[in-house]
Design an enzyme around this catalytic site. Sequence first.
Site, PDB file in Angstrom:
ATOM      1  N   ASN A   9      50.288  32.914  38.666  1.00  0.00           N
ATOM      2  CA  ASN A   9      49.258  32.686  39.675  1.00  0.00           C
ATOM      3  C   ASN A   9      48.032  33.445  39.206  1.00  0.00           C
ATOM      4  OD1 ASN A   9      47.568  32.570  41.858  1.00  0.00           O
ATOM      5  ND2 ASN A   9      48.857  33.787  43.228  1.00  0.00           N
ATOM      6  N   LYS A  11      45.110  33.479  40.412  1.00  0.00           N
ATOM      7  CA  LYS A  11      44.201  33.904  41.491  1.00  0.00           C
ATOM      8  C   LYS A  11      42.754  33.567  41.091  1.00  0.00           C
ATOM      9  CE  LYS A  11      47.702  37.194  42.837  1.00  0.00           C
ATOM     10  NZ  LYS A  11      48.057  38.442  43.505  1.00  0.00           N
ATOM     11  N   HIS A  94      50.006  31.732  50.216  1.00  0.00           N
ATOM     12  CA  HIS A  94      50.010  33.046  49.557  1.00  0.00           C
ATOM     13  C   HIS A  94      49.536  34.104  50.553  1.00  0.00           C
ATOM     14  CE1 HIS A  94      49.050  36.340  46.864  1.00  0.00           C
ATOM     15  NE2 HIS A  94      49.881  35.776  46.011  1.00  0.00           N
ATOM     16  N   GLU A  96      47.537  36.435  50.253  1.00  0.00           N
ATOM     17  CA  GLU A  96      46.087  36.648  50.242  1.00  0.00           C
ATOM     18  C   GLU A  96      45.386  35.592  51.100  1.00  0.00           C
ATOM     19  OE1 GLU A  96      45.837  36.819  45.981  1.00  0.00           O
ATOM     20  OE2 GLU A  96      46.973  38.686  46.064  1.00  0.00           O
ATOM     21  N   GLU A 166      57.338  37.218  48.312  1.00  0.00           N
ATOM     22  CA  GLU A 166      56.386  38.197  47.791  1.00  0.00           C
ATOM     23  C   GLU A 166      56.106  39.273  48.835  1.00  0.00           C
ATOM     24  OE1 GLU A 166      53.965  36.311  44.374  1.00  0.00           O
ATOM     25  OE2 GLU A 166      52.852  36.029  46.221  1.00  0.00           O
ATOM     26  N   GLY A 172      50.188  43.402  43.183  1.00  0.00           N
ATOM     27  CA  GLY A 172      49.055  44.046  42.526  1.00  0.00           C
ATOM     28  C   GLY A 172      49.068  45.560  42.616  1.00  0.00           C
ATOM     29  N   SER A 213      54.227  42.364  41.280  1.00  0.00           N
ATOM     30  CA  SER A 213      54.286  43.261  40.117  1.00  0.00           C
ATOM     31  C   SER A 213      55.472  42.972  39.196  1.00  0.00           C
ATOM     32  CB  SER A 213      54.288  44.732  40.564  1.00  0.00           C
ATOM     33  OG  SER A 213      53.115  45.014  41.309  1.00  0.00           O
TER      34      SER A 213
HETATM   35  P1  13P Z   1      51.052  40.656  40.876  1.00  0.00           P
HETATM   36  O1  13P Z   1      52.059  40.141  39.884  1.00  0.00           O
HETATM   37  O2  13P Z   1      49.710  40.940  40.289  1.00  0.00           O
HETATM   38  O3  13P Z   1      51.616  41.758  41.703  1.00  0.00           O
HETATM   39  O4  13P Z   1      50.791  39.442  41.903  1.00  0.00           O
HETATM   40  C1  13P Z   1      51.860  38.819  42.483  1.00  0.00           C
HETATM   41  C2  13P Z   1      51.371  37.622  43.215  1.00  0.00           C
HETATM   42  O5  13P Z   1      50.696  37.731  44.215  1.00  0.00           O
HETATM   43  C3  13P Z   1      51.700  36.316  42.658  1.00  0.00           C
HETATM   44  O6  13P Z   1      51.380  35.301  43.555  1.00  0.00           O
END
Ligand code: 13P
Length: 249
Positions: A9, A11, A94, A96, A166, A172, A213
Amino acid sequence: MRRPIIAGNWKMNNTIAETKALLTELKPLVKDAEAEVVVCVPYTDIATAGEIIKGSNIKLGAENVHWAEKGAFTGEISAKMLKELDVEYVIIGHSERRQYFGESDETVNMRVKAALAAGLKPIICVGESLDEREGNKTESVVRTQTAGALKDIDKSELDNIVIAYEPIWAIGTGRTATSEQANETIKVIRDVVAELYCRDCAENKVRIQYGGSMNPKNVKELMAMPEIDGGLIGGASLKAVDFSNVVNF
Ligand code: 13P
């Protein structure tokens, strides 16, 4: 058997030039992967990504899709627009999107329906915040989000659905859920699918990824857990070598 699926992903990262460089480097590094490999990229990178991965084992994904076929929805993208660019997977719900853009279980469900109707395969994200985990609400949160996302979705669609667990506190942050925590919560999600549909559906159709992560160092341990069918990778998907080391766990 559920085939592992590792999806990046990206982003809001990577220009067209960066997309070309990253995918050109990635292609040979993952060509023998046993896992299904997907890159979910920003809308503006989809066409370029599609050209570069054509004929390879890397599949194309988007990061969101609107529920309407078309119309007055400024800034949104329809399933038909994504299909036209040979997109196969689409991330929906997601954290976010839920945190910063008002996404709810109801809008997630509407987007999932639109994606499936157009022949796109949704990667549905669910997961609890740190407060919710510390308040022992993890199970109720993922139960509600999973059932909400799957509301009125027919059993025949389950083969085309991926769920990503997640935990928000692990995204992150470099702070990964332990493999036991991830496995335990994914088991809860699988039980919800079994309760809504059937045990066989839960065991053999829907694949459930872990995200938060995940990286070349912890992927092996996470993927060794019986309930974890893959990963949704943020930061580590932005470097070809790192992502390939996750894919080739
Ligand atoms: P990270 O791998 O950067 O923690 O992000 C995970 C994520 O949100 C994947 O959709």
